[in-house]
Design a protein around this motif. Structure first.
Motif, PDB file in Angstrom:
ATOM      1  N   LEU C 171       7.128  -3.936  -8.327  1.00 61.23           N
ATOM      2  CA  LEU C 171       7.205  -4.560  -7.009  1.00 61.23           C
ATOM      3  C   LEU C 171       8.224  -3.826  -6.126  1.00 61.23           C
ATOM      4  O   LEU C 171       7.999  -3.622  -4.937  1.00 61.23           O
ATOM      5  N   ALA C 172       9.338  -3.417  -6.733  1.00 64.83           N
ATOM      6  CA  ALA C 172      10.344  -2.676  -5.962  1.00 64.83           C
ATOM      7  C   ALA C 172       9.794  -1.312  -5.572  1.00 64.83           C
ATOM      8  O   ALA C 172      10.037  -0.819  -4.473  1.00 64.83           O
ATOM      9  N   ARG C 173       9.014  -0.727  -6.464  1.00 57.84           N
ATOM     10  CA  ARG C 173       8.471   0.593  -6.139  1.00 57.84           C
ATOM     11  C   ARG C 173       7.500   0.514  -4.957  1.00 57.84           C
ATOM     12  O   ARG C 173       7.587   1.323  -4.032  1.00 57.84           O
ATOM     13  N   ILE C 174       6.644  -0.495  -4.962  1.00 60.68           N
ATOM     14  CA  ILE C 174       5.727  -0.593  -3.825  1.00 60.68           C
ATOM     15  C   ILE C 174       6.424  -1.176  -2.592  1.00 60.68           C
ATOM     16  O   ILE C 174       5.810  -1.367  -1.555  1.00 60.68           O
ATOM     17  N   SER C 175       7.730  -1.472  -2.736  1.00 58.76           N
ATOM     18  CA  SER C 175       8.508  -1.800  -1.542  1.00 58.76           C
ATOM     19  C   SER C 175       9.203  -0.547  -1.026  1.00 58.76           C
ATOM     20  O   SER C 175      10.043  -0.624  -0.131  1.00 58.76           O
ATOM     21  N   GLY C 176       8.923   0.606  -1.633  1.00 61.11           N
ATOM     22  CA  GLY C 176       9.459   1.865  -1.134  1.00 61.11           C
ATOM     23  C   GLY C 176      10.791   2.282  -1.732  1.00 61.11           C
ATOM     24  O   GLY C 176      11.467   3.135  -1.178  1.00 61.11           O
ATOM     25  N   TYR C 177      11.186   1.720  -2.869  1.00 61.31           N
ATOM     26  CA  TYR C 177      12.432   2.147  -3.507  1.00 61.31           C
ATOM     27  C   TYR C 177      12.280   3.556  -4.070  1.00 61.31           C
ATOM     28  O   TYR C 177      11.234   3.904  -4.614  1.00 61.31           O
ATOM     29  N   GLU C 181      17.163   4.437  -6.794  1.00 55.41           N
ATOM     30  CA  GLU C 181      17.387   3.021  -6.469  1.00 55.41           C
ATOM     31  C   GLU C 181      16.771   2.108  -7.520  1.00 55.41           C
ATOM     32  O   GLU C 181      17.346   1.081  -7.876  1.00 55.41           O
TER      33      GLU C 181
END
Lengths: 272, 323, 279
Positions: C171-177, C181
């Motif tokens: 989920l963090a990755r598809i939030s652009g992390y 990070e």
């Protein structure tokens, strides 16, 4: 029915939002080679709700992960509005394609509050949203999914129920307001009586915002209730596709027939 | 023939630290009749698994029986000495397949050791060879592969594991089988195979009756003769399968039936509504009918006094609208 | 967080370890600041036994052993601490990157790690110490640290590669992390307890490694540490001459310092791994 067909026809004339072409994913190599997804092709049109339906191990989740760019295809490609998604900048793509995951427990980092969970969504919007605007948007999104921001915004994940977490994931998706939402078993951890409420919410969002939704699920009832079209997946391949009513009422593929026969319904009692 | 198992005004609470009690089963009266499949249905946290644990004598602290009794085979089960229950009731009269049983198999041991342990627990004089022979004969009788006995759990599919556990749990021909969510987490085809096995066990008179605990009402439509619906630790409605599935009376049963998503036309022809709100906190349940905060048909009475049971024929309903 | 603190404070092992360690720490840190003596200053003759003038006697050059012990404890703790920080830092970085990235990066980093594990650390330590001419206490700590990270790296890698499949990481990755990070914000917090415990162990190992090196004469220059004291005692045959005060106190302090850290680690282990807790 006539209306639905007319709607389908008008969709066919439009450009598809997402095109999956000959998508293949192979894990391992040599003897341990497993073809998880085998030459899969389909399209999703704007505003459409479809379900990728399959049992565990069918390859549906692997397909979803490739669409989300969380996994690289071995062969084939995925086009979003005609552009290869591998060539797009990550943030540009994820602003338009988002996801809701299956497990509302492991989807939350237990070290961060609801507020910081939701504020992650703003990274995709660039830096032009002020803190107070962010707060207002979060409160609005939470309200839309039936959650009380005042009560919950600074809670930690372990203080929330499974249903609340699942709603928060939808609120997060709302903040990003993507054009395509991949919903991977979004209600598997939720009781029947609350499940319908969450599905209705997603269907309303699709209708009101023109957002396309792709459900990834093993639940035929869910797929049938929510979706315009069904794609049935078995052993990495799509074995049957078509409008939901047609697939469920007149399945042509052997696997689909067996699957439907094994699903308990209310009208018929199994001959055991 | 007499009832195989009866629970009378059963109350079982979880006692937490600081004197907090969770009233998981709160005054349940229910009987299991001979030659029937009794479905016990309800959503998570309604107390159905707690009820299963108590009537199968597998409950452990912090779960305590506060009041009421469970009778079976002429015994007052809850007051029976532990040793006597183990020798004369468990495995022989009542057998239980707890939730997630298939994942509780010891991964480092062959499946036959489960059979040996289980048989020697209830019949200490049985030799290992006798135990394995008995298990093998039973598998043959039910046309299941014998090889499962020499397999390790990870070598079997989920459905096969679950069927094996059920067969091995019923080797001593118990009258009563209590099955808690025996098909959850299985693919639909394995689910159907498990159901088929349970029906065969009944047909072959290896077992006499089943208490089938599940949250899936469409499944009970397939197997149950009677259904008991629980909500927030109490029964709301008990009746024949047809009565509960096709003519539910209690507003909760109606709403629950109405929110079932099955692949059938009626589901697409109208918008289905779930039940707004969430079940009450069983540390401090609401007064009156426990469903009243979410009930669309509540009258003033419902908020004040608990509805008494109303029985007509085979059906009993706990709702003020029936009075 | 509050619950963890209560459990930690309830753990007898942790409390005993913490009290012992604090005592040693105060002795080594506050001691040198309050005394007016210098560890190199001569106050008596060769191996004078304990007396009113020097409560732990004098060493081979007539210097006060008690003063040396205060300074030496401080130096040894500093070296152990620096070694712990360096080893944990390198180990966590390499392990997390290898576990998170997987594939070629993983194979390369773990290849290096495994090679380092098979070479006895003491040999590398000796070679490095000989190669580096100016050895201050901090440099000593760094040298020890860069030879003792591989085990930490392996453990961190194993945990990272299991944690990275969690949905909140996706989920963090598809939030652009970015990858960095993701590791720092989504993975490391879940390993915090483990990393802290690894640090405590590295700290403890750093203290004993310093003693080993210093006894061989490869200790820090221009300063006294517990290992350096042992080196002198060894060199001037304190054992044979029966001057127990010259070698026994540093040995006892080494043992207490490293044992107290082990106790702290065991206490934390009980708290973070509930299965080890006695009911």
């Amino acid at each position: 029915m006539v209306l639905a067909n007319a709607l389908n026809n008008s969709k066919k004339q439009r450009q598809p939002l997402l095109q999956v072409e000959n998508l293949t994913k192979v894990f391992g190599s040599g003897k341990n080679e497993v073809i998880a997804v085998d030459d899969v092709s389909f399209e999703i049109y704007p505003g459409e709700i479809i379900s990728l339906l399959g049992e565990s191990g069918s390859g549906k989740t692997t397909t979803a992960r490739m669409i989300l760019r969380l996994s690289q295809p071995t062969r084939g490609r995925i086009l979003f509005k005609g552009k290869d998604i591998q060539a797009m900048k990550g943030v540009d793509y994820w602003r338009q394609v988002q996801a809701i995951f299956q497990d509302p427990f492991s989807s939350f980092n237990s070290f961060y509050s609801v507020h910081s969970f939701l504020s992650k969504a703003f990274r995709l919007k660039g830096n032009h949203v002020s803190k107070s605007q962010q707060r207002a948007m979060m409160e609005e999104a939470m309200k839309k999914v039936g959650l009380n921001a005042e009560e919950l915004l600074f809670k930690r994940p372990h203080e929330l129920s499974g249903g609340q977490r699942q709603r928060l994931m939808i609120a997060r998706a709302l903040l990003i307001s993507p054009e395509l939402l991949i919903a991977d078993e979004p209600t598997s951890m939720i009781d029947a009586s609350s499940r319908v409420g969450i599905l209705n919410m997603l269907m309303d969002l699709s209708r009101n915002l023109g957002m396309s939704i792709m459900f990834i699920t093993h639940d035929i009832g869910l797929a049938y209730y929510t979706s315009d079209r069904l794609l049935i997946m078995n052993k990495g391949r799509i074995v049957e596709r078509g409008p939901s009513v047609e697939v469920v009422e007149n399945p042509t593929d052997e696997y689909t027939r067996r699957l439907l026969a094994d699903v308990p319904t209310l009208s018929k009692r199994w001959a055991l | 023939m007499k009832n195989l198992l009866e629970a009378q005004n059963l109350k079982a609470y979880y006692r937490l630290v600081d004197g907090i009690q969770i009233r998981a089963v709160d005054g349940v009266t229910l009987e299991l009749r001979p030659n029937e499949v009794l479905g016990i249905a309800g959503e998570s946290g309604c107390g159905k698994s707690t009820l299963a644990a108590v009537i199968s004598l597998t409950h452990n602290p912090p779960l305590h029986v506060i009041d009421g009794e469970v009778t079976a085979n002429g015994f007052d089960l809850l007051r029976l000495p532990k040793e006597q229950a183990r020798r004369e009731i468990k495995g022989k009269y009542i057998s239980v397949v707890p939730q997630g049983a298939m994942n509780a198999l010891n991964p480092t041991q062959r499946v036959r050791n489960f059979a040996i342990d289980m048989l020697q627990e209830h019949q200490p004089d049985m030799t290992k060879q006798d135990a394995v022979d008995l298990a093998r004969a039973r598998l043959q009788e039910l046309s299941l592969p014998e090889r499962v006995l020499t397999s390790y759990p990870h070598e079997l599919s989920g459905g096969m594991k679950q069927r094996t556990v059920i067969v091995l749990s019923t080797l001593l021909n118990p009258k009563v089988l209590i099955a808690d969510e025996p098909t959850s987490a299985l693919d639909v085809s394995s689910q159907r195979a498990v159901i088929r096995l349970l029906m065969t066990l009944l047909d072959e008179q290896i077992i006499t009756s089943i208490a089938f605990i599940t949250h899936e009402l469409p499944l009970l439509r397939q197997v149950a003769d009677r259904i008991a619906v629980m909500y927030a630790g109490k029964l709301v409605e008990v009746g024949t399968m047809e009565e509960i599935i096709f003519q539910p009376q209690h507003p909760y049963t109606k709403a629950l039936m109405g929110s079932m998503l099955v692949p059938e036309r009626h589901v697409r022809e109208q918008r289905i509504e779930g039940i707004p709100g969430v079940p009450p906190d069983l540390k401090n349940p609401p007064a009156g009918c426990r469903f009243h905060p979410r009930c669309t048909q509540r009258i003033e009475w419902c908020t004040q006094e608990e509805p008494p049971p109303k029985t007509v024929g085979d059906r009993t309903t706990w709702c003020w609208l029936m009075h | 967080m509050g619950e963890v603190l209560v459990l930690v404070l309830r753990s007898r092992r942790f409390m005993i370890g913490a009290i012992l360690f604090l005592a040693v720490l105060c002795f080594g840190v506050i001691g040198p600041r309050v005394t007016d003596r210098n560890p190199f200053q001569m106050v008596g003759g060769l191996f004078n036994p304990p007396s009113e003038k020097a409560i732990l006697g004098t060493d081979n050059l007539g210097r006060d052993v008690f003063t040396q012990l205060m300074y030496g404890t401080g130096t040894s703790l500093l070296i152990g601490f620096v070694a712990g920080v360096v080893a944990t830092g390198i180990g966590v970085t390499i392990g997390a990157v290898a576990g998170f990235k997987g594939g070629l990066v993983d194979e390369l980093l773990m290849g290096i790690t495994n090679v380092l594990i098979t070479i006895p650390a003491i040999v590398v330590l000796i070679l490095l110490s000989i190669a580096i001419r100016s050895r201050s206490a901090v440099v000593m700590g760094v040298i020890i640290g860069i030879t003792s990270w591989p085990w930490t790296a392996r453990a961190v890698r194993a945990q990272t590669s299991s944690l990275r499949t969690r949905e909140h990481v996706d989920l963090a990755r598809i939030s652009g992390y970015t990858t960095a990070e993701l590791i720092v914000k989504e993975i490391l917090p879940y390993m915090f307890s483990y990393i802290f415990m690894a640090f405590i162990l590295q700290f403890s190992a750093g203290i004993t490694n310093e003693a080993t090196l210093s006894m061989l004469g490869l200790g820090p220059y221009q300063t006294v540490s517990l290992g350096v004291m042992l080196h002198w005692a060894l060199l001037w045959e304190a054992v044979r001459t029966g001057a127990w005060w010259a070698f026994l106190p540093p040995v006892v302090f080494l043992a207490v310092a490293s044992f107290s850290l082990m106790l702290i680690n065991a206490g934390l282990d009980e708290v973070f791994n509930p299965r080890l807790r006695k009911s």
